[in-house]
Motif scaffolding. Structure first.
Motif, short mmCIF file in Angstrom:
data_model
loop_
_atom_site.label_atom_id
_atom_site.label_comp_id
_atom_site.label_asym_id
_atom_site.label_seq_id
_atom_site.Cartn_x
_atom_site.Cartn_y
_atom_site.Cartn_z
N CYS A 43 0.78 -1.18 0.05
CA CYS A 43 -0.10 0.15 -0.18
C CYS A 43 0.93 1.30 0.05
O CYS A 43 1.80 1.39 0.89
CB CYS A 43 -0.92 -0.13 1.19
N HIS A 45 0.52 4.04 1.40
CA HIS A 45 0.42 4.72 2.61
C HIS A 45 1.25 4.28 3.44
O HIS A 45 2.17 5.08 3.82
CB HIS A 45 -1.14 4.36 3.12
N MET A 46 1.19 2.99 4.14
CA MET A 46 2.29 2.77 4.98
C MET A 46 2.60 1.36 4.88
O MET A 46 2.83 0.48 5.83
CB MET A 46 1.60 2.71 6.56
N GLU A 48 1.49 -1.63 3.80
CA GLU A 48 0.82 -2.89 4.24
C GLU A 48 0.85 -3.75 2.89
O GLU A 48 0.72 -3.20 1.82
CB GLU A 48 -0.64 -2.70 4.31
N CYS A 63 -7.38 -0.49 1.00
CA CYS A 63 -6.80 -1.31 1.75
C CYS A 63 -7.37 -1.02 3.03
O CYS A 63 -7.79 -0.04 3.72
CB CYS A 63 -5.38 -0.42 1.93
N LYS A 65 -6.48 -1.09 5.97
CA LYS A 65 -5.67 -0.96 7.21
C LYS A 65 -6.30 0.60 7.54
O LYS A 65 -6.62 0.78 8.55
CB LYS A 65 -4.33 -0.64 6.87
N HIS A 66 -6.19 1.46 6.70
CA HIS A 66 -6.63 2.84 6.81
C HIS A 66 -7.72 3.39 5.77
O HIS A 66 -8.04 4.39 5.81
CB HIS A 66 -5.61 3.91 7.24
N LEU A 67 -8.22 2.49 4.98
CA LEU A 67 -9.34 2.56 4.10
C LEU A 67 -8.69 3.48 3.10
O LEU A 67 -9.71 4.24 2.39
CB LEU A 67 -10.45 3.20 4.94
N TRP A 68 -7.51 3.72 2.62
CA TRP A 68 -7.31 4.47 1.37
C TRP A 68 -7.93 3.21 0.26
O TRP A 68 -7.77 2.29 0.38
CB TRP A 68 -5.77 4.31 1.08
S1 FES Z 1 -1.65 1.10 5.02
FE1 FES Z 1 -3.02 1.04 3.40
S2 FES Z 1 -4.62 2.72 3.97
FE2 FES Z 1 -3.05 2.69 5.37
#
Ligand code: FES
Length: 123
Positions: A43, A45-46, A48, A63, A65-68
């Protein structure tokens, strides 16, 4: 590099993701029902792993994890998503999925811990 075999199209069920190894480059194949995308395995973002945290519904990859989320047809970013999804060009030939790979696609991640260290060391 050039067109590189990823996997057979039948190996990736609709609305699912599959991690493949294409000449030592890890790629996630996404089947969104009416087509395929080949994307980096993490991902943006972070970091994942998307084959574990990603879900596909209505042609949207989310994703969990944080819904991106990204529309897999248009690649539009949805909701709070702040980074675009990178993709390899992908095509299907005789039931086989191929990606056009010139280099491994990666994302830049900010070193937030280092920024914190700098902040405290200067104060
Ligand atoms: S790690 Fe994928 S949305 Fe945060």
């Amino acid at each position: 590099m050039s067109w590189t075999y990823l996997c057979d199209a039948a190996e990736v069920a609709p609305n699912s993701l599959k991690l493949v190894d294409a000449n030592d480059i890890r790629i996630v194949v996404a089947n969104y029902g009416s087509g395929f995308r080949a994307i980096p395995p993490i991902c943006p973002h972070m970091e994942e792993p998307l084959e574990e945290s990603g879900v596909i519904a209505n042609c949207v990859l989310t994703c969990t994890k944080h819904l991106w989320a990204w529309n897999l047809i248009s690649l539009d970013m949805l909701g709070e998503t702040e980074k675009p999804l990178k993709t390899y060009e992908v095509k299907e030939e005789d039931g086989k999925l191929l990606a056009y790979i010139t280099e491994e696609l990666t994302y830049d991640f900010e070193e937030e811990d280092d920024m914190d260290d700098d902040f405290f060391s200067k104060s």
